[in-house]
Design an enzyme around this catalytic site. Sequence first.
Site, mmCIF file in Angstrom:
data_model
loop_
_atom_site.group_PDB
_atom_site.id
_atom_site.type_symbol
_atom_site.label_atom_id
_atom_site.label_comp_id
_atom_site.label_asym_id
_atom_site.label_seq_id
_atom_site.Cartn_x
_atom_site.Cartn_y
_atom_site.Cartn_z
ATOM 1 N N GLU B 51 52.184 -10.436 11.447
ATOM 2 C CA GLU B 51 52.648 -11.180 12.622
ATOM 3 C C GLU B 51 51.826 -12.448 12.708
ATOM 4 O O GLU B 51 50.594 -12.400 12.714
ATOM 5 C CB GLU B 51 52.417 -10.372 13.901
ATOM 6 C CG GLU B 51 53.471 -9.337 14.170
ATOM 7 C CD GLU B 51 53.180 -8.578 15.462
ATOM 8 O OE1 GLU B 51 53.757 -7.505 15.626
ATOM 9 O OE2 GLU B 51 52.362 -9.046 16.291
ATOM 10 N N ASP B 62 49.018 -12.617 27.113
ATOM 11 C CA ASP B 62 47.882 -12.375 26.236
ATOM 12 C C ASP B 62 46.551 -12.392 26.968
ATOM 13 O O ASP B 62 46.356 -13.133 27.921
ATOM 14 C CB ASP B 62 47.856 -13.418 25.115
ATOM 15 C CG ASP B 62 48.907 -13.112 24.059
ATOM 16 O OD1 ASP B 62 48.820 -12.020 23.466
ATOM 17 O OD2 ASP B 62 49.819 -13.929 23.873
#
Lengths: 408, 276
Positions: B51, B62
Amino acid sequence: MTASAPASRNTYRNGPDEFGRFGMFGGRFVAETLMPLILEVEKAYSAAKADPKFAEEMEYYRKHYIGRPSPLYFAPRLTEHFGGAKIYLKRDELNHTGSHKINNCMGQILLAKRMGKKRIIAETGAGQHGVATATACALFNLPCTVYMGETDIARQQPNVFRMKLLGAEVVPVKSGTRTLKDAMNEALRDWVANVESTFYIIGTVAGPHPYPTLVRDFQSIIGEEVRWQMAEAEGRLPDSLVACIGGGSNAMGLFHPFLDDASVQIYGVEAGGDGVETGRHAASLTGGRPGVLHGNRTYLLQNEDGQITDAHSISAGLDYPGIGPEHAWLHDMKRVNYVSATDKEALEAFQLLSKLEGIIPALEPSHALAYVSKIAPKLPKDHLLVMNLCGRGDKDIFAVAEHLGVKL
Amino acid sequence: MTTTRIERRFAALRAANRGGLVTFITAGDPDYALSLDLLRQLPAAGADVIELGMPFTDPMADGPAIQASSLRALRSGMSLRKTLQLVTEFRKDDDNTPIILMGYYNPIYSYGVPAFLKDAKVAGVDGLIVVDLPPEEDEELCIPALKSGLNFIRLATPTTDDKRLPTVLRNTSGFVYYVSIAGITGTRSAASGDVSAAVARLKRHTDLPVAVGFGVKTADQAAAIARVADAAVVGSALVSRIAAHVSEDGSASSKAVEDTLALVRELSAGVRRARQ
């Protein structure tokens, strides 16, 4: 019919559609973790709107706690000074907590209670929304966490202290530019992690659907009052409306009830910072382009790679690189004229209103007044102009003194 | 229907009866050259799927580690165009390891969806994970991506209940990414019992492989996940390892790549021994 027109072509007031869109703007651009909750908020809000008890509760707190209706005040010296339009100030700075923000917080906290939520979070820029949220949380005995950028904490100390007095936890946000957008990121991160217990009281007409709608609805009391107050005072509709815009909640509250009155000219004043031409500003409509941030598509300040750029404004409450999606749509539909005023012009307006009317305005509506000072002198004396005085300036006196080179 | 690199890789993992390791790094963290160097060596160190984070100024889902990695990359001049270039260069030597771009919608929207999909496909990208595009916004990118032959990998979370799961899975392809906690990346870790129950629940709704991430930091945690799911995703722990070798001015010491690869090897050993 253009792709960005609402379902009916005869009104500007029936948005958003079922997907939360105002034309191409709005939507629900959030992480999956939040999606079920967003849908739940939408359902709960629909149910609340249909429940007369909710309206009664709102009415009660508006009257007895917020202190509504706020006056629509004819400003004689300001009118005389400009020598043109008749200037009325919608005195939302007289609300409990000192700004229009409490109108929305009261609505959302009553909704949160209906949903059985046990904890409230909020983001704040100038601190007005944080103070209003902390106030509502004190009233209803709910724990409150307010995210605030470190930069804003430094320039809005009085409000930080106020929030703490009211029992809220103020969390300094150190990420990004440490202003309102970063506070919103951090509040969203908190929400994702505490989705079961927590209700996020968004302070402006932005964020994922249904927030832009529900904040607009709770703020529309401003324009609704102006309608009947102006009818009482002058026996007719106002000719123009002026309000400042960061995310745009006070403006949407004033504008929305008048959108379908074609005779009413509407002006939204963005924060021009050092001047839109310098690139150091917070005027998303004037200087930005469409993008997706904080759950909705709207005009954003961004670079060619789609990275969000810093907003600049003397006013912490307008220092945001986006704007509510309904404003973005009204801009594209050309129903509202979006203009800007610089830091310097706002500072002048701040002092002018203090001296002429004995009202110290917040720096945010000082931007609106700065624009009024440009158009009012050119308008005829029977022109009725309403400016939303959405906040008072107590919180700003230290920052203004600093800008004026005065040591307190 | 032709299979994608992602589908082939998960089929191979299944045939070998082992769980896979999905590694996340941010493209261009801390700079383009180091990122390319690291990327090229990830497969040999044991990454089964890669990824690659598309840096964004406002990564709302995040935690601090990935936020910081995004900012490091942006500061070094990274852009979506350069991220695609990174994939193009990687593909010169590796035609098998699946690459998934992960990030937020605005840079893609700004690039232009049709142009992005075309360029991503040409660069050798296999799939997309876009955090702020739930099924409600499928028309934006998911449907066009599927039409252009890219996998669109959706996140399922603890808040995605049985009623909603079919909606989330409807246009998902490649694999399903189960976010093991309600929260942001790199913070809490889920209890392994919860993960195994969640994977079992997902498996009742889909035949797609299930990868599990968020809060997976150590080889033991990765192994525990590889026992019950098709793959474990590790991100924050890797970018933190990179960060440990980056100085204030953004320059990285020569150890950054080597040390990060060492962690990948450990994690890989973890998933490989998990079902033995």
